[in-house]
Design a protein around this motif. Structure first.
Motif, mmCIF file in Angstrom:
data_model
loop_
_atom_site.group_PDB
_atom_site.id
_atom_site.type_symbol
_atom_site.label_atom_id
_atom_site.label_comp_id
_atom_site.label_asym_id
_atom_site.label_seq_id
_atom_site.Cartn_x
_atom_site.Cartn_y
_atom_site.Cartn_z
ATOM 1 N N THR A 1 -88.789 90.506 9.622
ATOM 2 C CA THR A 1 -88.850 89.181 10.236
ATOM 3 C C THR A 1 -90.229 88.899 10.803
ATOM 4 N N ALA B 1 -93.144 86.115 9.787
ATOM 5 C CA ALA B 1 -93.659 85.181 10.788
ATOM 6 C C ALA B 1 -95.183 85.277 10.909
ATOM 7 N N ARG C 1 -92.584 81.732 15.672
ATOM 8 C CA ARG C 1 -91.553 81.184 14.797
ATOM 9 C C ARG C 1 -91.159 82.257 13.786
ATOM 10 N N THR C 2 -89.940 82.771 13.929
ATOM 11 C CA THR C 2 -89.514 83.906 13.120
ATOM 12 C C THR C 2 -88.660 83.531 11.917
ATOM 13 N N ASN C 3 -88.485 82.231 11.671
ATOM 14 C CA ASN C 3 -87.707 81.827 10.493
ATOM 15 C C ASN C 3 -88.399 80.684 9.758
ATOM 16 N N PHE D 1 -89.567 78.195 7.118
ATOM 17 C CA PHE D 1 -88.827 77.722 5.944
ATOM 18 C C PHE D 1 -89.506 78.172 4.655
#
Length: 495
Positions: A43, A47, A155-157, A159
């Motif tokens: 993850t 990021a 921001r770990t997700n 898009f």
């Protein structure tokens, strides 16, 4: 080894505990499992790549030891970043000067670190913690729980982002800078140790070969050089409790196969009645034979002192039985570990090199040999015998006295810690003073009598005064603060 760790966490018993922690109620809980730690590292890699960090970029890390910090290091290694570890005990001015040499492209900080650098600065100073305003060092992102006033979270997700693949061992740039550790120096001439990826891997291999962690066991310790070898081998790691009584209870519940604690932590745990199991390892500050014997008397199968530097970890190791059997002058640090080579300067300074040696100091040219600052000798078997820090030399009546030669003789049963320091006498000379910290419950009069023999045998280095009191400690590793000890002795002698 970090590549091996990332693979092992994902494929070898991913459901087993990776990191344990102690709750406030005293029970042991699983903080994160092996597979979860691997996923967290993935993850963070995604990021950080989404933030535009690529090979050669510098990532500042101001995180407390634990799963998040380790996952960040694994992710940074995968992306070819170099990690600059921000030490909150260095002081804000020194740290800012050091970071001017390695301007971070991004600083990752938890809420606690940002509080130390911000609103909680007055409180943190009481614990010798201080950071400069992090935003002045570079862009900042919060990792973990965010409090009001903190930088935006990482921001770990992002898009559409995918997990970066692990480059091959021979891929371009794979042996670039891995980590920057800020160490000695001043604001005028800051120094920062730079380890290459291959050097860091060599140091981790040396630790693994020395310690030999086994799958399914528990290892107690909180440093990077504990976490990586233990987790790669399949062991679980328990982060040590800070409170000595809680640490003693933690040791009793976990019965770890290996325990890594600094000498001050060991003394505090022993004072709280701790019992040990398996093998105990200590370093980062002097560990005399008496302390190692106490650890074995408290249940440990073996008690090891490790000689290491920021520039070369580890360099030598010695077990209590060998250290106690040593009858020469000085402090036996043990035989150099495999691959470590030794030399002596004209002034007796110990020089070291080996596969795990730092690549260079930041802003300086590479240099294979490390000047340790320790005065030493090599015995006929090639073992390192320390004689004290060169800068700690005391000049009395035109004679050079090296405290490290004589301090081991002061560590009798009933002595918690002892140092020899110079105190200016007002005439350009120094008085040599022994400051001895008795163990709890020790009769000072009886201890003074027991010390009479060792003091007499010091000959021309016999101290001018013997004082009992607490030895001041300083720094991240809580080593004796000789300047503060000298000032304390000066005040005591003036009364």
């Amino acid at each position: 080894m970090l590549d091996r760790l990332a693979h092992a966490l994902r494929t070898v018993h991913p459901d087993r505990p990776a990191v344990l922690h102690r709750t406030r109620a005293g029970t042991t809980r699983v903080r994160i499992r092996r597979g979860e730690l691997a996923a967290l590292a993935d993850t963070y890699a995604v990021a950080l790549r989404a933030r535009g960090l690529h090979d050669g970029a510098t990532l500042g890390v101001a995180l407390r030891p634990g799963p998040r910090a380790l996952a960040v290091l694994i992710a940074a290694h995968r992306l070819g970043l170099r990690t600059a570890v921000l030490d909150p005990t260095a002081g804000p001015d020194v740290l800012a000067a050091r970071l001017a040499l390695a301007r971070p492209d991004l600083v990752l900080a938890d809420a606690a670190a940002q509080a130390v650098a911000g609103w909680a600065r007055p409180l943190a100073r009481r614990a010798d913690l201080a950071l400069p305003p992090l935003a002045a060092l570079g862009p900042v992102a919060t990792l973990g729980h965010r409090l009001p006033g903190c930088a935006p979270r990482l921001r770990t997700n992002p898009f559409g982002a995918s997990v970066p693949s692990i480059p091959g061992r021979d891929a371009p740039g794979r042996d670039g800078d891995a980590v920057i550790i800020f160490t000695s120096g001043t604001t005028a001439r800051p120094r920062a140790v730079v380890h290459s990826r291959s050097g860091l891997a060599a140091g981790l291999r040396t630790v693994t070969e020395l310690v030999g962690p086994r799958p399914g066991t528990v290892v107690l310790g909180g440093t990077f050089f504990v976490l990586v070898p233990a987790l790669t081998a399949g062991a679980a790691v328990a982060l040590p409790a800070r409170d000595p009584a809680a640490l003693a209870r933690q040791l009793a519940r976990l019965a770890p196969a290996h325990t890594y604690l600094t000498p001050p932590q060991l003394r505090a745990a022993l004072g709280a009645g701790a019992r040990f199991t398996g093998r105990v390892w200590t370093g980062s500050a002097p560990a005399d034979a008496t302390l190692l014997r106490r650890v074995k008397q408290a249940g440990a199968d073996q008690a090891w002192g490790v000689y290491a530097l920021t520039e070369l970890f580890p360099a030598a190791a010695v077990e209590e039985a060998e250290k106690s059997a040593f009858t020469g002058t000085g402090d036996l640090a043990g035989a150099p570990l495999p691959g470590v080579r030794t030399g002596l300067g004209d002034d007796g300074e110990l020089l070291l090199t080996g596969p795990g040696v730092r690549h260079r100091y930041l802003g300086e040219e590479p240099e294979p040999w490390v000047r340790t600052g320790d005065r030493a000798a090599l015995d006929p078997d090639g073992r390192i015998v320390l004689a004290g820090r060169l800068k700690d030399m005391v000049l009395r009546r035109a004679e050079n006295i090296y405290p490290g030669l004589y301090e081991p003789a002061l560590h009798l049963p009933g002595v918690e810690l002892a140092v020899l320091v110079g105190v200016p006498d007002g005439n350009g000379d120094e008085r040599l003073v022994a400051l001895v910290q008795p163990a709890p419950g020790t009769d000072p009069r009886r201890l003074r009598g027991a010390l009479a023999g060792p003091l007499e045998r010091m000959g021309s280095a016999r101290p001018d005064a013997l004082l009992f009191g607490r030895v001041p400690l300083a720094g991240r590793s809580r080593k004796p603060d000789r300047a503060a000890a000298s000032a304390h002795c000066a005040r005591e002698l003036a009364t």
